[in-house]
Each structure stands twice: as C-alpha cells, then as structure tokens.
Design a protein around this motif. Structure first.
Motif, PDB file in Angstrom:
ATOM      1  N   ALA A  61      55.876 -85.392 -36.311  1.00  0.00           N
ATOM      2  CA  ALA A  61      55.142 -84.915 -37.570  1.00  0.00           C
ATOM      3  C   ALA A  61      55.076 -83.437 -38.578  1.00  0.00           C
ATOM      4  CB  ALA A  61      53.274 -84.751 -37.063  1.00  0.00           C
ATOM      5  N   PRO A  62      55.563 -83.621 -39.065  1.00  0.00           N
ATOM      6  CA  PRO A  62      56.190 -81.980 -39.729  1.00  0.00           C
ATOM      7  C   PRO A  62      54.703 -81.385 -39.461  1.00  0.00           C
ATOM      8  CG  PRO A  62      56.147 -84.460 -41.449  1.00  0.00           C
ATOM      9  CD  PRO A  62      55.067 -84.450 -40.280  1.00  0.00           C
ATOM     10  N   LEU A  63      55.336 -80.318 -40.559  1.00  0.00           N
ATOM     11  CA  LEU A  63      54.736 -78.681 -40.345  1.00  0.00           C
ATOM     12  C   LEU A  63      53.535 -78.977 -41.501  1.00  0.00           C
ATOM     13  CD1 LEU A  63      57.060 -76.384 -37.990  1.00  0.00           C
ATOM     14  CD2 LEU A  63      55.112 -77.556 -37.244  1.00  0.00           C
ATOM     15  N   PRO A  64      52.565 -78.214 -41.645  1.00  0.00           N
ATOM     16  CA  PRO A  64      52.198 -78.287 -42.312  1.00  0.00           C
ATOM     17  C   PRO A  64      52.380 -76.933 -43.628  1.00  0.00           C
ATOM     18  CG  PRO A  64      50.598 -77.857 -40.977  1.00  0.00           C
ATOM     19  CD  PRO A  64      51.815 -78.647 -40.572  1.00  0.00           C
ATOM     20  N   ILE A  65      52.029 -76.889 -45.305  1.00  0.00           N
ATOM     21  CA  ILE A  65      52.915 -76.220 -45.375  1.00  0.00           C
ATOM     22  C   ILE A  65      51.124 -74.956 -45.477  1.00  0.00           C
ATOM     23  CG2 ILE A  65      53.236 -74.899 -47.451  1.00  0.00           C
ATOM     24  CD1 ILE A  65      54.254 -78.286 -48.280  1.00  0.00           C
ATOM     25  N   PRO A  66      51.416 -73.269 -45.296  1.00  0.00           N
ATOM     26  CA  PRO A  66      50.628 -72.528 -45.698  1.00  0.00           C
ATOM     27  C   PRO A  66      49.778 -72.491 -46.843  1.00  0.00           C
ATOM     28  CG  PRO A  66      52.604 -71.841 -45.451  1.00  0.00           C
ATOM     29  CD  PRO A  66      53.260 -72.904 -44.524  1.00  0.00           C
ATOM     30  N   ASP A  82      62.824 -78.263 -40.582  1.00  0.00           N
ATOM     31  CA  ASP A  82      62.434 -80.071 -40.885  1.00  0.00           C
ATOM     32  C   ASP A  82      62.058 -80.663 -39.755  1.00  0.00           C
ATOM     33  OD1 ASP A  82      64.593 -79.503 -43.589  1.00  0.00           O
ATOM     34  OD2 ASP A  82      65.784 -80.179 -42.401  1.00  0.00           O
ATOM     35  N   VAL A  83      60.811 -80.549 -39.045  1.00  0.00           N
ATOM     36  CA  VAL A  83      60.388 -80.871 -38.399  1.00  0.00           C
ATOM     37  C   VAL A  83      59.723 -82.114 -39.134  1.00  0.00           C
ATOM     38  CG1 VAL A  83      58.493 -80.574 -36.370  1.00  0.00           C
ATOM     39  CG2 VAL A  83      59.690 -78.619 -36.830  1.00  0.00           C
ATOM     40  N   GLY A  84      60.268 -83.453 -38.094  1.00  0.00           N
ATOM     41  CA  GLY A  84      60.011 -84.414 -38.743  1.00  0.00           C
ATOM     42  C   GLY A  84      59.749 -85.631 -39.750  1.00  0.00           C
ATOM     43  N   TRP A  97      66.101 -79.598 -30.809  1.00  0.00           N
ATOM     44  CA  TRP A  97      65.306 -77.916 -31.617  1.00  0.00           C
ATOM     45  C   TRP A  97      64.875 -79.023 -32.974  1.00  0.00           C
ATOM     46  CZ3 TRP A  97      66.025 -79.137 -36.952  1.00  0.00           C
ATOM     47  CH2 TRP A  97      67.327 -80.408 -37.215  1.00  0.00           C
ATOM     48  N   LEU A  98      64.600 -80.334 -32.616  1.00  0.00           N
ATOM     49  CA  LEU A  98      63.525 -80.559 -33.859  1.00  0.00           C
ATOM     50  C   LEU A  98      62.364 -80.993 -33.261  1.00  0.00           C
ATOM     51  CD1 LEU A  98      63.622 -81.352 -36.560  1.00  0.00           C
ATOM     52  CD2 LEU A  98      64.716 -83.354 -36.242  1.00  0.00           C
ATOM     53  N   ALA A  99      62.028 -81.484 -32.653  1.00  0.00           N
ATOM     54  CA  ALA A  99      61.888 -82.054 -31.596  1.00  0.00           C
ATOM     55  C   ALA A  99      60.269 -81.577 -30.616  1.00  0.00           C
ATOM     56  CB  ALA A  99      61.393 -83.314 -30.284  1.00  0.00           C
ATOM     57  N   ASP A 100      61.057 -80.474 -29.677  1.00  0.00           N
ATOM     58  CA  ASP A 100      60.387 -79.589 -28.465  1.00  0.00           C
ATOM     59  C   ASP A 100      60.166 -77.932 -29.227  1.00  0.00           C
ATOM     60  OD1 ASP A 100      59.838 -77.986 -26.313  1.00  0.00           O
ATOM     61  OD2 ASP A 100      61.294 -78.905 -25.347  1.00  0.00           O
ATOM     62  N   GLU A 101      59.016 -77.684 -29.041  1.00  0.00           N
ATOM     63  CA  GLU A 101      58.653 -76.160 -29.424  1.00  0.00           C
ATOM     64  C   GLU A 101      59.673 -75.036 -28.880  1.00  0.00           C
ATOM     65  OE1 GLU A 101      56.883 -73.429 -32.052  1.00  0.00           O
ATOM     66  OE2 GLU A 101      57.042 -75.824 -32.944  1.00  0.00           O
ATOM     67  N   LYS A 102      59.219 -75.371 -27.156  1.00  0.00           N
ATOM     68  CA  LYS A 102      59.947 -74.123 -26.917  1.00  0.00           C
ATOM     69  C   LYS A 102      61.497 -74.040 -27.186  1.00  0.00           C
ATOM     70  CE  LYS A 102      56.879 -75.579 -22.553  1.00  0.00           C
ATOM     71  NZ  LYS A 102      56.875 -75.564 -21.225  1.00  0.00           N
ATOM     72  N   VAL A 103      61.923 -75.088 -27.109  1.00  0.00           N
ATOM     73  CA  VAL A 103      63.102 -75.240 -27.805  1.00  0.00           C
ATOM     74  C   VAL A 103      63.681 -74.055 -29.212  1.00  0.00           C
ATOM     75  CG1 VAL A 103      65.457 -76.294 -28.680  1.00  0.00           C
ATOM     76  CG2 VAL A 103      64.829 -76.631 -26.794  1.00  0.00           C
ATOM     77  N   ARG A 104      62.588 -74.676 -30.279  1.00  0.00           N
ATOM     78  CA  ARG A 104      62.385 -73.929 -31.436  1.00  0.00           C
ATOM     79  C   ARG A 104      62.319 -72.256 -31.454  1.00  0.00           C
ATOM     80  NH1 ARG A 104      59.717 -78.217 -33.268  1.00  0.00           N
ATOM     81  NH2 ARG A 104      57.860 -77.768 -33.244  1.00  0.00           N
TER      82      ARG A 104
END
Length: 114
Positions: A61-66, A82-84, A97-104
C-alpha cells in the motif's frame, strides 16, 4: 545612492512576490486539502484490501500524505518514497527497497551516516 535604490527595489519586488505566493497558496489550500484527503482514503482502501487478502499477492500500500505540515515537507519525508506506486515490478514482486520497511530504514540510516 543608485545601489541603495536598486537594493530597495529588489527587496520591495521580492516582498510583493512572497505575498503573491502566500495568497496563491491560501487560495488553493482547500483544493489541495481535498486532494490529500481523497488520496489518503484511497491508501486506506488499498490497505483494507490487502488486509482482507482481496488484493494481488505482494502488493504494498502507498504511504498516506500527512495532512498537517504538508507545506513543511523535508527531502527525507516518506511522501517522496514511491512505495506501492510501481506497477512494473518484475516477477510480480516489488524490489526490497520498495517493499521492505527494514531495507528503507537501512537506506535512510546509511544516507544520514554519509
């Protein structure tokens, strides 16, 4: 005296430009706010589809915008990731780098260290 006149004129035109930009932003804020809310609702809908397993496997899922502080974004904010949003991932699975939060988080840590 001519130099002071030019400096004064430059400051005056810059102040007018800043006022114009501020008023243009205020004029467009309601529309931008609606767009942010609509985008965030779509992000929540995608997240719900993923949770209920109604989305294709491997979808992120893409990240929401604050909504608060939208105009004070920094270059390191998550909005620029550009997640999701990449539907051209090879093999159906997104890159780490796109799907794994730990890598990001690791990439951000390395960038801050550098």
């Amino acid at each position: 005296m001519v130099l002071w006149g030019r400096l004064s004129l430059t400051i005056c035109t810059e102040n007018q430009r800043n006022e114009h930009i501020g008023e243009a932003i205020k004029h467009r804020e309601p529309n931008i706010g609606r767009l942010v809310k609509a985008y965030n609702k779509l992000c929540a809908d995608i997240s719900a589809l993923i949770r209920t397993k109604k989305a294709p496997r491997g979808i992120v899922a893409p990240l929401p915008i604050p909504e608060k502080g939208l105009y004070q974004l920094d270059v390191d904010d998550a909005i620029w990731q550009d997640v999701g949003l990449d539907d051209n991932a090879p093999g159906g699975s997104p890159p780490l780098w796109l799907a794994d939060e730990k890598v990001r988080l690791g990439i951000r840590a390395m960038l801050q260290k550098d």
